[in-house]
Design a protein around this motif. Sequence first.
Motif, PDB file in Angstrom:
ATOM      1  N   SER A  80       0.809  -0.834   0.096  1.00  0.00           N
ATOM      2  CA  SER A  80      -0.009  -0.134   0.063  1.00  0.00           C
ATOM      3  C   SER A  80       0.834   1.153  -0.013  1.00  0.00           C
ATOM      4  CB  SER A  80      -1.067   0.086   1.308  1.00  0.00           C
ATOM      5  OG  SER A  80      -1.763  -1.048   1.157  1.00  0.00           O
ATOM      6  N   VAL A  81       1.878   1.425   0.840  1.00  0.00           N
ATOM      7  CA  VAL A  81       2.852   2.354   0.922  1.00  0.00           C
ATOM      8  C   VAL A  81       3.434   2.756  -0.369  1.00  0.00           C
ATOM      9  CG1 VAL A  81       4.917   3.292   1.979  1.00  0.00           C
ATOM     10  CG2 VAL A  81       3.108   2.295   3.386  1.00  0.00           C
ATOM     11  N   ALA A  82       4.112   1.314  -1.090  1.00  0.00           N
ATOM     12  CA  ALA A  82       4.642   1.471  -2.247  1.00  0.00           C
ATOM     13  C   ALA A  82       3.898   2.082  -3.341  1.00  0.00           C
ATOM     14  CB  ALA A  82       5.223   0.106  -2.541  1.00  0.00           C
ATOM     15  N   GLN A  83       2.700   1.519  -3.568  1.00  0.00           N
ATOM     16  CA  GLN A  83       1.731   2.039  -4.586  1.00  0.00           C
ATOM     17  C   GLN A  83       1.280   3.406  -4.410  1.00  0.00           C
ATOM     18  OE1 GLN A  83      -1.822  -0.536  -4.984  1.00  0.00           O
ATOM     19  NE2 GLN A  83      -0.449  -2.234  -5.871  1.00  0.00           N
ATOM     20  N   ALA A  84       1.336   3.959  -2.941  1.00  0.00           N
ATOM     21  CA  ALA A  84       0.827   5.289  -2.803  1.00  0.00           C
ATOM     22  C   ALA A  84       1.914   6.205  -3.314  1.00  0.00           C
ATOM     23  CB  ALA A  84       0.654   5.759  -1.274  1.00  0.00           C
ATOM     24  N   ALA A  85       3.270   5.885  -3.137  1.00  0.00           N
ATOM     25  CA  ALA A  85       4.485   6.509  -3.369  1.00  0.00           C
ATOM     26  C   ALA A  85       4.556   6.557  -5.059  1.00  0.00           C
ATOM     27  CB  ALA A  85       5.407   6.008  -2.944  1.00  0.00           C
ATOM     28  N   ILE A  86       4.454   5.514  -5.594  1.00  0.00           N
ATOM     29  CA  ILE A  86       4.221   5.279  -7.116  1.00  0.00           C
ATOM     30  C   ILE A  86       3.356   6.195  -7.610  1.00  0.00           C
ATOM     31  CG2 ILE A  86       4.074   3.832  -9.161  1.00  0.00           C
ATOM     32  CD1 ILE A  86       5.256   1.538  -7.360  1.00  0.00           C
ATOM     33  N   MET A  87       1.979   6.122  -7.408  1.00  0.00           N
ATOM     34  CA  MET A  87       0.946   6.895  -7.709  1.00  0.00           C
ATOM     35  C   MET A  87       1.298   8.509  -7.598  1.00  0.00           C
ATOM     36  SD  MET A  87      -1.488   5.758  -9.289  1.00  0.00           S
ATOM     37  CE  MET A  87      -2.855   7.066  -9.127  1.00  0.00           C
ATOM     38  N   ALA A  88       1.722   8.758  -6.632  1.00  0.00           N
ATOM     39  CA  ALA A  88       2.241  10.533  -6.265  1.00  0.00           C
ATOM     40  C   ALA A  88       3.215  10.643  -7.447  1.00  0.00           C
ATOM     41  CB  ALA A  88       2.961  10.566  -5.006  1.00  0.00           C
ATOM     42  N   VAL A  89       4.333   9.853  -7.606  1.00  0.00           N
ATOM     43  CA  VAL A  89       5.088  10.272  -8.804  1.00  0.00           C
ATOM     44  C   VAL A  89       4.227  10.121 -10.086  1.00  0.00           C
ATOM     45  CG1 VAL A  89       7.100   9.678 -10.130  1.00  0.00           C
ATOM     46  CG2 VAL A  89       7.341   9.458  -7.583  1.00  0.00           C
ATOM     47  N   LEU A  90       3.365   9.285 -10.491  1.00  0.00           N
ATOM     48  CA  LEU A  90       2.792   9.067 -11.928  1.00  0.00           C
ATOM     49  C   LEU A  90       1.912  10.331 -11.880  1.00  0.00           C
ATOM     50  CD1 LEU A  90       2.044   5.176 -11.829  1.00  0.00           C
ATOM     51  CD2 LEU A  90       4.057   6.567 -13.029  1.00  0.00           C
ATOM     52  N   VAL A  91       1.207  10.371 -10.994  1.00  0.00           N
ATOM     53  CA  VAL A  91       0.107  11.803 -11.093  1.00  0.00           C
ATOM     54  C   VAL A  91       0.638  13.015 -11.248  1.00  0.00           C
ATOM     55  CG1 VAL A  91      -1.593  12.916  -9.912  1.00  0.00           C
ATOM     56  CG2 VAL A  91      -1.788  10.344 -10.029  1.00  0.00           C
ATOM     57  N   ALA A  92       1.881  13.418 -10.549  1.00  0.00           N
ATOM     58  CA  ALA A  92       2.512  14.431 -10.388  1.00  0.00           C
ATOM     59  C   ALA A  92       3.137  14.680 -12.224  1.00  0.00           C
ATOM     60  CB  ALA A  92       3.725  14.562  -9.447  1.00  0.00           C
ATOM     61  N   THR A  93       3.646  13.629 -12.446  1.00  0.00           N
ATOM     62  CA  THR A  93       4.354  13.905 -13.964  1.00  0.00           C
ATOM     63  C   THR A  93       3.077  13.951 -14.860  1.00  0.00           C
ATOM     64  OG1 THR A  93       6.181  12.026 -13.193  1.00  0.00           O
ATOM     65  CG2 THR A  93       5.754  12.450 -15.576  1.00  0.00           C
ATOM     66  N   ALA A  94       2.086  13.272 -14.665  1.00  0.00           N
ATOM     67  CA  ALA A  94       1.159  13.465 -15.793  1.00  0.00           C
ATOM     68  C   ALA A  94       0.391  14.763 -15.845  1.00  0.00           C
ATOM     69  CB  ALA A  94      -0.166  12.435 -15.376  1.00  0.00           C
ATOM     70  N   PHE A  95       0.546  15.368 -14.549  1.00  0.00           N
ATOM     71  CA  PHE A  95      -0.033  16.932 -14.347  1.00  0.00           C
ATOM     72  C   PHE A  95       0.887  17.907 -15.113  1.00  0.00           C
ATOM     73  CE2 PHE A  95      -0.319  20.727 -12.080  1.00  0.00           C
ATOM     74  CZ  PHE A  95      -1.479  21.032 -12.104  1.00  0.00           C
ATOM     75  N   VAL A  96       2.176  17.443 -14.869  1.00  0.00           N
ATOM     76  CA  VAL A  96       2.954  18.387 -15.322  1.00  0.00           C
ATOM     77  C   VAL A  96       3.154  18.423 -16.993  1.00  0.00           C
ATOM     78  CG1 VAL A  96       5.590  19.048 -15.639  1.00  0.00           C
ATOM     79  CG2 VAL A  96       4.651  18.574 -13.413  1.00  0.00           C
ATOM     80  N   VAL A  97       3.095  17.100 -17.462  1.00  0.00           N
ATOM     81  CA  VAL A  97       3.130  16.880 -18.944  1.00  0.00           C
ATOM     82  C   VAL A  97       1.866  17.279 -19.519  1.00  0.00           C
ATOM     83  CG1 VAL A  97       3.621  15.303 -20.745  1.00  0.00           C
ATOM     84  CG2 VAL A  97       5.141  15.112 -18.793  1.00  0.00           C
ATOM     85  N   LEU A  98       0.872  16.898 -19.149  1.00  0.00           N
ATOM     86  CA  LEU A  98      -0.539  16.846 -19.717  1.00  0.00           C
ATOM     87  C   LEU A  98      -1.319  17.866 -19.556  1.00  0.00           C
ATOM     88  CD1 LEU A  98      -1.308  13.058 -19.519  1.00  0.00           C
ATOM     89  CD2 LEU A  98      -0.227  14.040 -21.413  1.00  0.00           C
ATOM     90  N   ARG A  99      -0.698  18.797 -18.574  1.00  0.00           N
ATOM     91  CA  ARG A  99      -1.696  20.099 -18.151  1.00  0.00           C
ATOM     92  C   ARG A  99      -1.868  20.983 -19.424  1.00  0.00           C
ATOM     93  NH1 ARG A  99      -0.881  25.117 -15.218  1.00  0.00           N
ATOM     94  NH2 ARG A  99       1.273  25.120 -15.814  1.00  0.00           N
ATOM     95  N   PRO A 100      -0.934  21.145 -20.373  1.00  0.00           N
ATOM     96  CA  PRO A 100      -1.217  22.009 -21.473  1.00  0.00           C
ATOM     97  C   PRO A 100      -2.270  21.420 -22.282  1.00  0.00           C
ATOM     98  CG  PRO A 100       0.901  21.637 -21.194  1.00  0.00           C
ATOM     99  CD  PRO A 100       0.472  20.686 -20.272  1.00  0.00           C
ATOM    100  N   LEU A 101      -2.754  20.166 -22.290  1.00  0.00           N
ATOM    101  CA  LEU A 101      -3.905  19.712 -23.148  1.00  0.00           C
ATOM    102  C   LEU A 101      -5.250  20.406 -22.545  1.00  0.00           C
ATOM    103  CD1 LEU A 101      -3.041  15.951 -23.265  1.00  0.00           C
ATOM    104  CD2 LEU A 101      -2.810  17.494 -25.185  1.00  0.00           C
ATOM    105  N   GLU A 102      -5.238  20.797 -21.337  1.00  0.00           N
ATOM    106  CA  GLU A 102      -6.547  21.402 -20.616  1.00  0.00           C
ATOM    107  C   GLU A 102      -6.414  22.848 -20.944  1.00  0.00           C
ATOM    108  OE1 GLU A 102      -8.518  21.822 -16.309  1.00  0.00           O
ATOM    109  OE2 GLU A 102      -6.856  20.092 -16.635  1.00  0.00           O
ATOM    110  N   ASN A 103      -5.295  23.515 -20.997  1.00  0.00           N
ATOM    111  CA  ASN A 103      -5.110  24.893 -21.086  1.00  0.00           C
ATOM    112  C   ASN A 103      -4.834  25.431 -22.348  1.00  0.00           C
ATOM    113  OD1 ASN A 103      -5.400  25.771 -18.059  1.00  0.00           O
ATOM    114  ND2 ASN A 103      -3.696  24.085 -18.076  1.00  0.00           N
ATOM    115  N   ASP A 104      -4.204  24.752 -23.263  1.00  0.00           N
ATOM    116  CA  ASP A 104      -4.156  25.258 -24.746  1.00  0.00           C
ATOM    117  C   ASP A 104      -5.191  25.208 -25.715  1.00  0.00           C
ATOM    118  OD1 ASP A 104      -1.676  25.810 -23.676  1.00  0.00           O
ATOM    119  OD2 ASP A 104      -0.681  24.167 -24.816  1.00  0.00           O
TER     120      ASP A 104
END
Length: 430
Positions: A343-367
């Motif tokens: 559970s702890v490992a998956q929570a940490a992995i999800m934090a990294v994955l979601v943060a990366t997706a947010f940074v990379v894909l946020r322009p799809l929402e704003n541009d």
Amino acid sequence: MTAATRLFPTPSAVAADTPATRDRAIDVIRIGALLGVVVGHTVMATSTLRDDVFVWGNLLTASPVLQAMTWIFQIMPLFFFAGVAACVESWRPGASWGGWLLRRCTRLYRPVFAYLAFWAVTLTALRLVLPEHVYEPIAGVSIQLLWFLGAYVLVLAAVPMLARITTAVHAATAVAGVYLFVAFVDTVRLNADGLAALGYLNTVVWLVPGVFGVAYRRGLLSGRAAALIGTAMLAVNLALLWLGPYELSLVGIESQQVKNMTPPSLLLAGHAIMMCAFAIAAAPAIARWARRPRVWWLTAIGNSGAMTLYLWHMPALLAMHVAFAYLGLPRFDPAAPDFVVLSVAQAAIMAVLVATAFVVLRPLENDPLPLWDGGTVAHPGPRSATVGALLCVAGVATLASVGWGLKEQGLWCVAVMLAALVAARRLAAA
């Protein structure tokens, strides 16, 4: 200069760009609701692989304590509340309904096109390499999150009607009317054979947060009165749970005989009233907290990619669970000795994955998206009404599609959704 300030505006720049009249509490509530969904899915989702069958589960099925906690963490009504509160004053009587709704839907659906394209490519590839009973659950869950978007579009379509609420009596009458309607529908569908489908009329439940959003924006309900309403509604909800056929979890799980979410139940209607009332009572304290520079910076940045967070956490969650299952590390049984570590490992992995997706894909929402952005219907009339009606069709089709995901009838629902959106945009002059 830190990495964060290279990617995003600095806290001082965000503060400088924020009008003094900005209702920061609404922004905190909105992003808090969506982050709650991401965290909830990460914590509650379980999975395992058995004889080439991918089993997608939920911790709620095994824990009454966690089911009780959904009375706190089922916070999606707050997103509807915040959304209507934020946009109701942008509606002007006599304006173009279709044009107004199209402007709202432009931002909402902009990242959805990329999301569907991603799943079209991904599922096509997965169909070739995964066993049927691993592929099917993934396809079924792929667009499950879009239920919110479909319901939200329908609530936005009703904003011109909700904007007529100008007194506390109007607001109370609207909420009571919806609540009594849902009570009537539940009485019929739960006591008459063959009428279960009537429950989907209860989608009107999502108007309740909209009414509270208008009441909040126009100052129709004091904090003290809101706290009393929330407390009273909590008592009513507990009585319904004790006396009625309703079940504890406010999030749908397979073991429920009477689901509270799909279709919405009277218990969910009461929960929406309770949550929105407590939000109004807490809004002044939330607003004061949001004046802290770092808090407001995180809130503003988060809201700039709210749909990105909401949509893209599901592919990340599914990919992680499938990978763990194939590695022989399923997080499924809470009694397993490695459950907490996983559970702890998956929570940490999800934090990294979601943060990366947010940074990379946020322009799809704003541009701006070519061929989608820029549509407008300047005046009321048949064209405006048709554009608005097509967007409502898209909302209904979006809502219906989640029952199957990107397979079977769900593909037809998505096709109808896309056709309605394309037709609405073509009718809107550039």
